[in-house]
Design an enzyme around this catalytic site. Structure first.
Site, mmCIF file in Angstrom:
data_model
loop_
_atom_site.group_PDB
_atom_site.id
_atom_site.type_symbol
_atom_site.label_atom_id
_atom_site.label_comp_id
_atom_site.label_asym_id
_atom_site.label_seq_id
_atom_site.Cartn_x
_atom_site.Cartn_y
_atom_site.Cartn_z
ATOM 1 N N SER A 41 -3.864 16.618 -2.084
ATOM 2 C CA SER A 41 -3.402 16.299 -3.438
ATOM 3 C C SER A 41 -4.391 17.007 -4.105
ATOM 4 O O SER A 41 -5.660 16.889 -4.116
ATOM 5 C CB SER A 41 -2.859 14.977 -3.708
ATOM 6 O OG SER A 41 -2.692 14.950 -5.137
ATOM 7 N N TYR B 282 -5.465 6.244 -3.957
ATOM 8 C CA TYR B 282 -4.824 7.356 -3.518
ATOM 9 C C TYR B 282 -5.556 8.559 -3.478
ATOM 10 O O TYR B 282 -5.798 9.348 -2.617
ATOM 11 C CB TYR B 282 -3.531 7.534 -4.358
ATOM 12 C CG TYR B 282 -2.773 8.964 -4.043
ATOM 13 C CD1 TYR B 282 -1.786 8.740 -2.900
ATOM 14 C CD2 TYR B 282 -2.908 10.053 -4.700
ATOM 15 C CE1 TYR B 282 -1.063 9.900 -2.578
ATOM 16 C CE2 TYR B 282 -1.983 11.251 -4.307
ATOM 17 C CZ TYR B 282 -1.341 11.270 -3.422
ATOM 18 O OH TYR B 282 -0.363 12.145 -2.898
#
Length: 262
Positions: free
Chosen positions: A144, A154
């Site tokens: 990401s 995350y």
């Protein structure tokens, strides 16, 4: 051997929706047989039937919960079948947590870490010996743009995926195995709805399509590139992110707007 038997096979985790489903579609359109991994058997079977009909490939369904040891073992077992080698592995399965770290349960945090880091580690370790023995293979790890930004666990997990992929490509690229971290920015999928994120808080020009993310990811992997950041706008962000003040990059994801009860 029939033409279909001679096709190469790609295994995709998180294949039932979003970026994973788009990887399945584009790889099928290129003539690869598929192994589709996700939790929802019914959805996988519907997807497999559609891809077989549209592209004339074989699509195998492998339902598995990758936060469970048994689910991971089932996928590892398929990856290590020497009679049915997997030439392309796409580690795509993922999840997001909307709350602050101290508010989330430690069980949810640990599951996220397992899914984003431990599972790609185990699946790559399982498929790699066969690829090295054949002198060819492709591994795509969906990371990401968050890997370049300090935004909670995350981002930390995706930064691990990015580093793992860079190392893997350097270590095994000369032996025929291409490893790429694909680092998309905001992408139109079910991911944000499942998290409960307010998508309207992100400007429309920042949104990418899954089709573009996968197309650029597959192309960069085929070229042997260790990192793919789809679109020029996110490439620029990845370059400048380490230079930005923390107050600009450390912020929680906006929650979805709540509709008042009637």
């Amino acid at each position: 051997m029939t033409p279909q038997d001679s096709r190469t096979t790609a295994l995709i985790t998180g294949a039932s929706a979003g970026i994973g489903a788009e990887f399945a579609r584009q790889l099928a359109s290129q003539g690869h047989n598929l192994v589709l991994v996700a939790r929802d058997r019914a959805r996988l079977e519907e997807e497999a039937e559609d891809l077989e009909r549209r592209y004339g490939i074989s699509a195998e369904v492998l339902p598995a919960d990758l936060t469970d040891d048994g689910g991971v073992a089932a996928v590892v077992g398929r990856l290590t079948e020497s009679a049915r080698p997997v030439e392309i592995l796409v580690n795509n399965a993922g999840r997001g947590l909307l709350g602050e770290f101290e508010q989330n349960s430690i069980l949810d945090e640990k599951r996220g870490l397992v899914l984003h880091c431990q599972v790609p580690l185990e699946l790559t370790h399982a498929v790699l010996p066969g690829m090295l023995a054949r002198g060819s293979g492709r591994i795509i790890n969906v990371a990401s743009i968050a890997a370049f930004l300090p935004r909670g666990t995350y981002s930390a997990a995706k930064a691990w995926v990015l580093s793992f992929s860079r190392w893997g490509n350097a270590a095994y690229g000369k032996r025929g195995v291409k490893v790429t971290a694909v680092c998309p920015g905001s992408t139109h999928t079910e991911f944000h709805e499942r998290m409960g994120t307010d998508k309207s808080a992100t400007p429309s020009w920042l949104w990418l399509t899954a089709e573009r993310v996968v197309r650029e990811g597959l192309a960069d992997n085929a070229r042997g590139r260790a990192v793919c950041v789809p679109s020029k706008r996110y490439k620029a962000l990845a370059l400048v992110a380490p230079l930005l003040p923390g107050r600009l990059v450390i912020r929680p994801a906006p929650r979805a707007k709540q509709v008042p009860a009637s």
